[in-house]
Motif scaffolding. Structure first.
Motif, PDB file in Angstrom:
ATOM      1  N   ARG A   1       0.817  -1.205   0.000  1.00 54.48           N
ATOM      2  CA  ARG A   1       0.000   0.000   0.000  1.00 54.48           C
ATOM      3  C   ARG A   1       0.858   1.265   0.000  1.00 54.48           C
ATOM      4  N   THR A   2       1.973   1.188   0.715  1.00 50.02           N
ATOM      5  CA  THR A   2       2.895   2.336   0.717  1.00 50.02           C
ATOM      6  C   THR A   2       3.374   2.630  -0.693  1.00 50.02           C
ATOM      7  N   LYS A   3       3.749   1.576  -1.425  1.00 43.83           N
ATOM      8  CA  LYS A   3       4.231   1.751  -2.801  1.00 43.83           C
ATOM      9  C   LYS A   3       3.123   2.288  -3.710  1.00 43.83           C
ATOM     10  N   LEU A   4       1.877   1.839  -3.470  1.00 40.71           N
ATOM     11  CA  LEU A   4       0.747   2.329  -4.262  1.00 40.71           C
ATOM     12  C   LEU A   4       0.616   3.840  -4.128  1.00 40.71           C
ATOM     13  N   PHE A   5       0.669   4.361  -2.888  1.00 38.29           N
ATOM     14  CA  PHE A   5       0.512   5.807  -2.674  1.00 38.29           C
ATOM     15  C   PHE A   5       1.727   6.577  -3.193  1.00 38.29           C
ATOM     16  N   MET A   6       2.918   5.976  -3.087  1.00 44.89           N
ATOM     17  CA  MET A   6       4.131   6.648  -3.591  1.00 44.89           C
ATOM     18  C   MET A   6       4.056   6.798  -5.109  1.00 44.89           C
ATOM     19  N   ASP A   7       3.626   5.738  -5.803  1.00 42.51           N
ATOM     20  CA  ASP A   7       3.630   5.745  -7.270  1.00 42.51           C
ATOM     21  C   ASP A   7       2.494   6.588  -7.839  1.00 42.51           C
ATOM     22  N   THR A   8       1.329   6.563  -7.208  1.00 41.96           N
ATOM     23  CA  THR A   8       0.163   7.233  -7.807  1.00 41.96           C
ATOM     24  C   THR A   8      -0.016   8.677  -7.349  1.00 41.96           C
ATOM     25  N   LEU A   9       0.415   8.974  -6.124  1.00 37.17           N
ATOM     26  CA  LEU A   9       0.219  10.330  -5.593  1.00 37.17           C
ATOM     27  C   LEU A   9       1.515  11.135  -5.554  1.00 37.17           C
ATOM     28  N   ASP A  10       2.610  10.525  -6.026  1.00 32.97           N
ATOM     29  CA  ASP A  10       3.914  11.202  -6.065  1.00 32.97           C
ATOM     30  C   ASP A  10       4.312  11.662  -4.668  1.00 32.97           C
ATOM     31  N   LEU A  11       4.286  10.716  -3.709  1.00 35.63           N
ATOM     32  CA  LEU A  11       4.646  11.019  -2.334  1.00 35.63           C
ATOM     33  C   LEU A  11       5.960  10.350  -1.978  1.00 35.63           C
ATOM     34  N   ASP A  12       6.617  10.897  -0.947  1.00 34.20           N
ATOM     35  CA  ASP A  12       7.819  10.217  -0.468  1.00 34.20           C
ATOM     36  C   ASP A  12       7.382   9.059   0.431  1.00 34.20           C
ATOM     37  N   GLU A  13       8.323   8.175   0.749  1.00 34.38           N
ATOM     38  CA  GLU A  13       7.999   6.957   1.479  1.00 34.38           C
ATOM     39  C   GLU A  13       7.415   7.256   2.857  1.00 34.38           C
ATOM     40  N   PHE A  14       7.952   8.248   3.555  1.00 33.54           N
ATOM     41  CA  PHE A  14       7.489   8.556   4.904  1.00 33.54           C
ATOM     42  C   PHE A  14       6.029   8.989   4.887  1.00 33.54           C
ATOM     43  N   PHE A  15       5.667   9.907   3.949  1.00 32.17           N
ATOM     44  CA  PHE A  15       4.290  10.402   3.886  1.00 32.17           C
ATOM     45  C   PHE A  15       3.319   9.280   3.501  1.00 32.17           C
ATOM     46  N   ALA A  16       3.761   8.431   2.567  1.00 27.49           N
ATOM     47  CA  ALA A  16       2.910   7.314   2.153  1.00 27.49           C
ATOM     48  C   ALA A  16       2.669   6.354   3.311  1.00 27.49           C
ATOM     49  N   GLN A  17       3.713   6.143   4.133  1.00 21.77           N
ATOM     50  CA  GLN A  17       3.564   5.265   5.292  1.00 21.77           C
ATOM     51  C   GLN A  17       2.605   5.847   6.317  1.00 21.77           C
ATOM     52  N   LEU A  18       2.584   7.186   6.437  1.00 21.23           N
ATOM     53  CA  LEU A  18       1.643   7.834   7.343  1.00 21.23           C
ATOM     54  C   LEU A  18       0.202   7.545   6.932  1.00 21.23           C
ATOM     55  N   LEU A  19      -0.065   7.606   5.608  1.00 19.47           N
ATOM     56  CA  LEU A  19      -1.418   7.322   5.116  1.00 19.47           C
ATOM     57  C   LEU A  19      -1.834   5.885   5.437  1.00 19.47           C
ATOM     58  N   VAL A  20      -0.899   4.947   5.188  1.00 23.86           N
ATOM     59  CA  VAL A  20      -1.209   3.536   5.443  1.00 23.86           C
ATOM     60  C   VAL A  20      -1.414   3.298   6.935  1.00 23.86           C
ATOM     61  N   ALA A  21      -0.579   3.926   7.748  1.00 25.15           N
ATOM     62  CA  ALA A  21      -0.680   3.753   9.191  1.00 25.15           C
ATOM     63  C   ALA A  21      -2.017   4.266   9.722  1.00 25.15           C
ATOM     64  N   GLU A  22      -2.602   5.269   9.057  1.00 25.60           N
ATOM     65  CA  GLU A  22      -3.892   5.818   9.475  1.00 25.60           C
ATOM     66  C   GLU A  22      -5.074   4.984   8.972  1.00 25.60           C
ATOM     67  N   GLY A  23      -4.780   3.894   8.243  1.00 31.75           N
ATOM     68  CA  GLY A  23      -5.837   2.982   7.826  1.00 31.75           C
ATOM     69  C   GLY A  23      -6.319   3.152   6.404  1.00 31.75           C
ATOM     70  N   PHE A  24      -5.684   4.031   5.618  1.00 27.48           N
ATOM     71  CA  PHE A  24      -6.088   4.198   4.220  1.00 27.48           C
ATOM     72  C   PHE A  24      -5.542   3.029   3.405  1.00 27.48           C
ATOM     73  N   THR A  25      -6.424   2.398   2.630  1.00 27.90           N
ATOM     74  CA  THR A  25      -6.025   1.200   1.868  1.00 27.90           C
ATOM     75  C   THR A  25      -6.149   1.368   0.358  1.00 27.90           C
ATOM     76  N   SER A  26      -6.841   2.421  -0.099  1.00 25.14           N
ATOM     77  CA  SER A  26      -7.038   2.590  -1.543  1.00 25.14           C
ATOM     78  C   SER A  26      -7.083   4.065  -1.909  1.00 25.14           C
ATOM     79  N   LEU A  27      -6.904   4.334  -3.196  1.00 21.15           N
ATOM     80  CA  LEU A  27      -6.958   5.711  -3.687  1.00 21.15           C
ATOM     81  C   LEU A  27      -8.356   6.292  -3.521  1.00 21.15           C
ATOM     82  N   GLU A  28      -9.379   5.466  -3.687  1.00 23.21           N
ATOM     83  CA  GLU A  28     -10.747   5.957  -3.553  1.00 23.21           C
ATOM     84  C   GLU A  28     -10.996   6.522  -2.153  1.00 23.21           C
ATOM     85  N   GLU A  29     -10.421   5.878  -1.150  1.00 20.30           N
ATOM     86  CA  GLU A  29     -10.593   6.373   0.210  1.00 20.30           C
ATOM     87  C   GLU A  29      -9.959   7.747   0.375  1.00 20.30           C
TER      88      GLU A  29
END
Length: 543
Positions: free
Chosen positions: A362-390
């Motif tokens: 999921r971290t890689k999904l947010f990094m590739d699609t939203l152009d985020l760095d690894e730390f920010f993408a991990q924050l999203l996953v840690a907060e329970g976000f699992t998909s772009l639609e969310e």
């Protein structure tokens, strides 16, 4: 042999003797005699004649009569047993169709062959009556325990004398390597009673789960009285078993009542089952709790239930894995039988590795699609976000709780997510049209472009095609084949379309096409509701 006054009484005496010996109604034996005498008379007077014999139940006198029936002029098929209205006038004052003419005929002399034939008829009738009696006696005893005596063994199957009949204990219904000798006493469960050409067959069992339940009912008065109920039984015959019980009296412990003082009650059942070890566990309506109990003596750390797939995932400590699975998978297999669910057992280490893999994916999904760095993408996953639609369509406040995310950042995240999703939808819609998906399906409410691609790749390209689909073809499901649950992949299963949603979409498509009307659907729903209510009332009455 003639039926004379000398042997009239002997007929009744013979019938009484046979009836007592076979324990059947004497009238059945007399009816067999009447039929045999009628056959003998037909062989003497002619097979086309309708000859009937009546034996007086008090005197034993046999009366032979010829019967002719009045029929329509064009319906005469047997001139010896039928006649027209005109032909009947010499015998009846006002003959009508359906009237019968009865003439007494002289008794017949029964030769050796006729007497032998009569004997066979009587024996056959008596055998049939005896079989009917046996079937009527045992058909209502199916589902109960019966005591019997071993008569003989045939090809591994044990033939058991059960009083007024015989039962068969097949080799696969015996516990382990049980061996019996002639004359041994045996206790069995009547599994089934069938009426077959060779006579009623009483099938016995000692391996059926119901056998154990009935044994407990005999040993535990609280079960017999209905205070404690056996909710489920799972057995590995001769080795191990699990039984789930519940008490309807808060003052009675169901497990303790079944165990008995110093284990006396459960030990009596164990002894009958050749030392089979029995785990008695409390039943619970909460399936995860019930499963934790069912897997005892193993400890369970976590339970995840998938009700749609009827599967349950259990996480146990690493050192508890072998105990949870049991010898040759026995413990988990019995727990699965008891709960009716497929069980997957993972160790804490395996579950941790899987969670880590999902986190990284999921971290890689947010990094590739939203152009985020690894730390920010991990924050999203840690907060329970699992998909772009969310991310794209969640309330803004849910993004603002993330450390370091202000309103502008949250709006930018959502804009990026929506732009990416719109681009993907555009590409998917183009691909769907390339596959030949028509506008009638593209414009159907509830189908995303990605769903259209999946449908198009499977040949579903028009609204008519979609309307012919079954709900399980779209949502997927499970089919039981030879006792094993097999997965049916659904065309839209990857998009989390439930069976109910798939059914609603198919019905909507059929409505739009005019294949069904709202009135028909409402009538069908009402009929199904009434049927469900009737089934519920039936179950309640049985209970």
């Amino acid at each position: 042999m003639a039926i004379t006054s000398a042997n009239q009484l002997e007929l009744l005496q013979t019938a009484e003797a046979v009836a007592r010996e076979k324990m059947i109604d004497p009238s059945l034996v007399i009816e067999a005699m009447e039929e045999s005498l009628a056959r003998a008379a037909k062989s003497r007077y002619g097979a086309d004649l309708d000859i009937r014999v009546s034996i007086d139940r008090k005197t034993g006198k046999a009366t032979f009569t010829r019967v002719r029936t009045v029929v329509e002029d064009d319906e005469v098929e047997n001139e010896k047993a039928e006649l027209t209205v005109e032909q009947a006038k010499p015998y009846l004052d006002d003959p009508k169709v359906g009237d019968v003419i009865v003439d007494e005929v002289p008794p017949v002399e029964m030769g050796r062959i006729a007497a032998q034939s009569a004997k066979q008829v009587i024996l056959q009738k008596v055998r049939e009556a005896e079989r009917d009696r046996q079937y009527e006696e045992f058909k209502d005893r199916a589902g109960t325990i019966i005591n019997g005596t071993v008569k003989r063994e045939e090809y591994g199957n044990v033939i058991v004398d059960i009083g007024r009949g015989e039962g068969i204990l097949r080799r696969n219904e015996k516990i382990g390597r049980e061996a019996y000798r002639n004359g041994d006493r045996i206790r069995c469960y009547i599994k089934d009673v069938r009426r077959e050409t060779r006579g009623p067959q009483v099938f016995l069992s000692r391996t059926a789960p119901e056998f154990m339940a009935e044994l407990f009912k005999m040993e535990v008065p609280e079960i017999y009285d209905g205070i404690i109920e056996i909710k489920a039984v799972a057995r590995d015959p001769g080795s191990r078993a699990k039984i789930a019980v519940i008490s309807y009296d808060n003052g009675i412990d169901p497990v303790g009542a079944c165990v008995g003082m110093r284990g006396s009650r459960v030990q009596a059942v164990v002894n009958e089952l050749q030392g089979e070890k029995i785990d008695i566990i409390p039943w619970s309506e909460d399936m995860p709790t019930f499963l934790v109990n069912a897997l005892q003596p193993a400890e369970v750390t976590k339970v995840v239930l998938d009700e749609d797939a009827e599967r349950i995932e259990v996480v146990v400590p690493d050192e508890q894995l072998s105990l949870a699975i049991g010898r040759r998978g026995q413990n988990v297999r019995l727990a699965s039988q008891l709960t009716g669910l497929d069980i997957d057992i993972l160790t804490e280490e395996e579950e941790s590795k899987r969670r880590q893999a999902e986190f990284e994916e999921r971290t890689k999904l947010f990094m590739d699609t939203l152009d985020l760095d690894e730390f920010f993408a991990q924050l999203l996953v840690a907060e329970g976000f699992t998909s772009l639609e969310e991310v794209a369509y969640v309330e803004l406040d849910e993004l603002l709780v993330i450390d370091g995310v202000d309103e502008a950042t949250a709006e930018e995240l959502q804009a990026r997510a929506r732009d990416y999703l719109e681009e993907q939808n555009k590409k998917a819609l183009e691909k769907a049209r390339e596959l030949g998906v028509e506008d009638s399906l593209v414009e159907f409410d509830g189908l995303t472009p990605q769903m259209l691609v999946a449908l198009g790749e499977d040949g579903v390209k028009t609204l008519e095609d979609f309307a012919t689909c079954a709900d399980w073809e779209l949502a997927g499901g499970w089919t039981t084949i030879n006792g094993e649950r097999v997965k049916d992949e659904g065309l839209l299963e990857a998009f989390d379309v439930s069976l109910e949603e798939a059914q609603n979409m198919v019905m909507t498509a059929r409505l739009q096409l005019g294949w069904v009307t709202i009135e028909e659907l409402e009538a069908q729903a009402a009929a199904e509701a009434a049927e469900a209510e009737g089934d519920a009332e039936t179950e309640e009455a049985r209970a």
